[in-house]
Design an enzyme around this catalytic site. Structure first.
Site, PDB file in Angstrom:
ATOM      1  N   GLU A 118      49.401  51.127 -43.175  1.00 46.88           N
ATOM      2  CA  GLU A 118      50.493  51.441 -42.244  1.00 46.88           C
ATOM      3  C   GLU A 118      51.642  50.441 -42.396  1.00 46.88           C
ATOM      4  OE1 GLU A 118      50.834  53.063 -37.613  1.00 46.88           O
ATOM      5  OE2 GLU A 118      49.083  51.912 -38.263  1.00 46.88           O
ATOM      6  N   ASN A 157      40.619  55.611 -38.932  1.00 48.41           N
ATOM      7  CA  ASN A 157      40.958  56.289 -37.684  1.00 48.41           C
ATOM      8  C   ASN A 157      39.797  57.145 -37.159  1.00 48.41           C
ATOM      9  OD1 ASN A 157      43.595  55.704 -36.532  1.00 48.41           O
ATOM     10  ND2 ASN A 157      44.454  56.445 -38.469  1.00 48.41           N
ATOM     11  N   ASP A 162      41.921  51.624 -42.679  1.00 45.67           N
ATOM     12  CA  ASP A 162      41.972  52.212 -41.349  1.00 45.67           C
ATOM     13  C   ASP A 162      41.639  53.692 -41.488  1.00 45.67           C
ATOM     14  OD1 ASP A 162      42.559  53.191 -38.859  1.00 45.67           O
ATOM     15  OD2 ASP A 162      44.671  52.591 -38.858  1.00 45.67           O
ATOM     16  N   ASP A 193      48.276  45.553 -33.745  1.00 45.76           N
ATOM     17  CA  ASP A 193      47.352  46.207 -32.816  1.00 45.76           C
ATOM     18  C   ASP A 193      45.966  46.332 -33.447  1.00 45.76           C
ATOM     19  OD1 ASP A 193      48.283  47.967 -34.703  1.00 45.76           O
ATOM     20  OD2 ASP A 193      48.151  49.718 -33.394  1.00 45.76           O
ATOM     21  N   TYR A 225      44.573  54.667 -45.642  1.00 42.97           N
ATOM     22  CA  TYR A 225      45.058  54.821 -44.271  1.00 42.97           C
ATOM     23  C   TYR A 225      44.915  56.293 -43.913  1.00 42.97           C
ATOM     24  CZ  TYR A 225      48.265  55.136 -40.308  1.00 42.97           C
ATOM     25  OH  TYR A 225      48.815  55.383 -39.079  1.00 42.97           O
TER      26      TYR A 225
END
Length: 630
Positions: free
Chosen positions: A14, A168, A166, A283, A127
């Site tokens: 990201e 998700n 990541d 984050d 990602y």
């Protein structure tokens, strides 16, 4: 940053930048190489980059995307159609691509995957699309489906795989703090929660993954091992991502969606794996895995350095040759045209100091000021600490005048250069018709609203708001009195005296009952206060003070532009913070006050605890003058 991480391979997801946003500090990192995948169409969206420490490891192949449909830099042949010795392999088959819900080129156009191959394993930096709304469900499942196919194809070829990034997806209920809240919101049972398409697909890839019912065709066997969970099988609260909008990180109300996964035969290679929840700046927090110095490959123990570098670079853990530009791959960020053959911009500030004036034997020619020294070429090794100080001969004096001592003599037949002229004129000319006394000393003019409320000086009490027949065209009075230009306009209140006092006044001194401003008839030019009685002077002074009170005016303006005081929350008596409603509905766009403390581990607003209390106030309903919140 890399020194803090103490890693040899660093994967970022990201990045949210375009190629035009790349700078030297991102690409020309001394001692590191980088491999980028950037979005092709969307701006400031997704993006992945992998950095490798050149002194420790160097890949032998590099690709972008998971399907092999993209092309290497400077080539029109896709990765999947290039020479076999340059392919990483394992590309989805024709049938696998047809079964996908989204076109392969579209999947790889968002900059979501970088693939590096080392002799020991194939590394994926990924990602994965997030579960934002239903419009992206097909894209998300299509991406995960083809990623699963590519990894399984590589394992079937006999290659080991490391999947990082990541993804998700929270693997189990243990891996997210809001699992129960999510199930209540959507009306799910635990079985429904674990059987969502993305979570089910992911768990079929992992050893020990929870899969309810029969496994899907082609996914009969798990092939990857979760390194972090493998070292901490029962650990709770091992989260890697927290929502910033609700400040959920201090209370550790988050999810584990970042992973380091390795092939089954690599389980014995890892000596440790964990999260770095204390490392701030995003984050997400980093997840790491440590590979031992000695690893077992096909029953033989070899040094790790031998297997993460091109053949012949290391032998028995000892370097045999240095890393060179010949080892760079076409995907290397240092070969991007904007950076090819260049060095870091920090290295461009080291240059020989300029000669002192006494040592200089040349005088700059007219028109050569500002030109680059022909001896300083692009990419010269420079040092920022050796920048000479500014030449005082070209510095502007404090009085606003410009002086150049080293003037160039004028050339016959040409106009004299303005650079060689010594001028005493100010840099900025005042407006025509304005007095020199009216110009501010610093030449900056009106700086703030305070200037409108400064009481006029005693010498400036002359009313200049109205024309007078005693003034000539130049603004000078015939009686020798010169008004001060720029004086504040004086507003004269209407007459409010008694009838007897009103009848004693001369017609020329009377005021119009319909206008708050004093008017003057012809021939009644006002002069300094010699014509006014002492009693009238006192009255005018009192009324003027009431109208032009600078303190009161300043306070009024301050209240007008000052934000209203924040209410205090009910649970802690601390100032609240304001938020904006973005959820669609009748309240979309409305602002509200809420407790400024972070959410607690429960994810709910709590009473009588250190976490966020239930205080909620619409900004439109908040009255700062009230004594209590609602």
């Amino acid at each position: 940053m890399f020194d803090i991480l103490e890693a040899d391979i660093v994967v970022f997801q990201e990045t949210k930048i375009q190629r035009k946003d790349l700078v030297d500090d991102m690409v020309l990192v001394p001692g590191w190489d980088c491999y980028w995948s950037l979005p092709k169409h969307k701006k400031g969206y997704s993006g992945v980059v992998i950095y490798t420490r050149q002194s420790v490891c160097a890949p032998i192949r590099a690709e972008e995307g998971i399907t092999g449909t993209l092309c290497p830099p400077g080539s029109t042949v896709s990765f999947g159609e290039g020479p076999e010795d340059q392919q990483i392999g394992g590309y989805p088959s024709h049938s696998q691509l047809e079964a996908s819900l989204v076109d392969a080129t579209t999947l790889d156009s968002e900059g979501r995957c970088v693939v590096l191959e080392f002799p020991a394993f194939v590394l994926f930096g990924v990602y994965s699309p997030a579960n934002r709304n239903e419009t992206r469900d097909d894209f998300r499942l299509g991406f995960l489906d083809l990623l699963d196919a590519r990894i399984r194809n590589l394992v079937a070829m006999g290659k080991r795989v490391v999947l990082t990034g990541d993804l998700n997806i929270s693997r189990e209920i243990l891996d997210t703090a809001n699992a129960e809240a999510s199930m209540r919101k959507n009306g799910y049972t635990a079985e429904d929660y674990m059987s969502t398409p993305a979570r089910r697909l992911f768990n079929q890839l992992l050893v020990g993954g929870t899969v309810l019912g029969e496994r899907d065709q082609g996914r009969e066997e798990p092939i990857l091992w979760d390194a972090c969970r493998g070292f901490h099988p029962k650990r709770k609260g091992m989260f890697t991502c927290w929502e910033q909008k609700v400040n959920a990180r201090p209370g550790n109300y988050g999810s584990r969606i970042d992973y380091v996964l390795g092939s089954l035969e690599m389980r014995t290679w890892f000596s440790d794996s964990n999260i770095q929840e204390g490392l701030m700046g995003s984050d997400h927090c980093p997840v790491y895995a440590v590979i031992k110095d000695q690893i077992d490959i096909n029953g033989e123990t070899v040094h790790t350095l031998d297997m993460i570098n091109p053949p012949g670079m290391f032998l028995g853990g000892l370097r045999q040759r240095e890393y060179s530009t010949k080892d760079m791959l076409p995907m290397s960020g240092k070969l991007i045209p904007e950076f090819d053959g260049r060095r870091n911009i920090k290295d461009m500030f080291t240059r020989k100091p300029a000669l002192a004036k006494s040592q200089s034997t040349t005088t700059p020619l007219e028109g050569t000021e500002g030109r680059q020294d022909p001896g300083v070429e692009h990419g010269v090794d420079l040092n920022i600490e050796q920048i000479p100080s500014a030449d005082p001969r070209t510095a502007a004096p404090a009085n606003g005048q410009t002086t150049t001592k080293d003037a160039v003599p004028p050339v016959a037949g040409k106009k004299r250069s303005s650079v060689a002229t010594v001028t005493n004129r100010p840099l900025k000319r005042s407006k025509s018709g304005a007095s020199a006394q009216a110009a501010p000393v610093n030449g900056k003019g009106q700086q703030s609203l305070k200037g409108f409320f400064i009481k006029p000086a005693a010498a400036a009490q002359v009313d200049t708001a109205f024309p007078s027949p005693n003034r000539n065209v130049d603004g000078q009075r015939d009686d020798g009195f010169t008004p001060v230009l720029g004086s504040a306009i004086k507003f004269c209140p209407s007459y409010t005296g008694s009838p007897s006092q009103k009848s004693d006044r001369k017609p020329s001194d009377s005021t119009s009952p319909t206008s708050p401003l004093a008017t003057h008839g012809p021939g009644s030019a006002r002069t300094p206060s010699a014509h006014a009685s002492p009693s009238k002077q006192g009255t005018d002074s009192e009324e003027s003070d009431k109208v032009h009170d600078p303190i009161q005016s300043k306070e009024s303006w301050g209240k007008l532009f000052t934000k209203p005081a924040a209410p205090r929350c009910e649970g802690h008596e601390e100032p609240c913070k304001t938020m904006l409603t973005k959820k669609s509905g009748m309240n979309c766009g409305r602002s509200f006050w809420m407790c400024a403390r972070p959410l607690g581990p429960s994810g709910e607003k709590e009473k009588n605890t250190q976490w966020r209390c239930p205080t909620f106030i619409w900004c439109s309903d908040w009255n700062p003058n009230s004594t209590s919140t609602t």
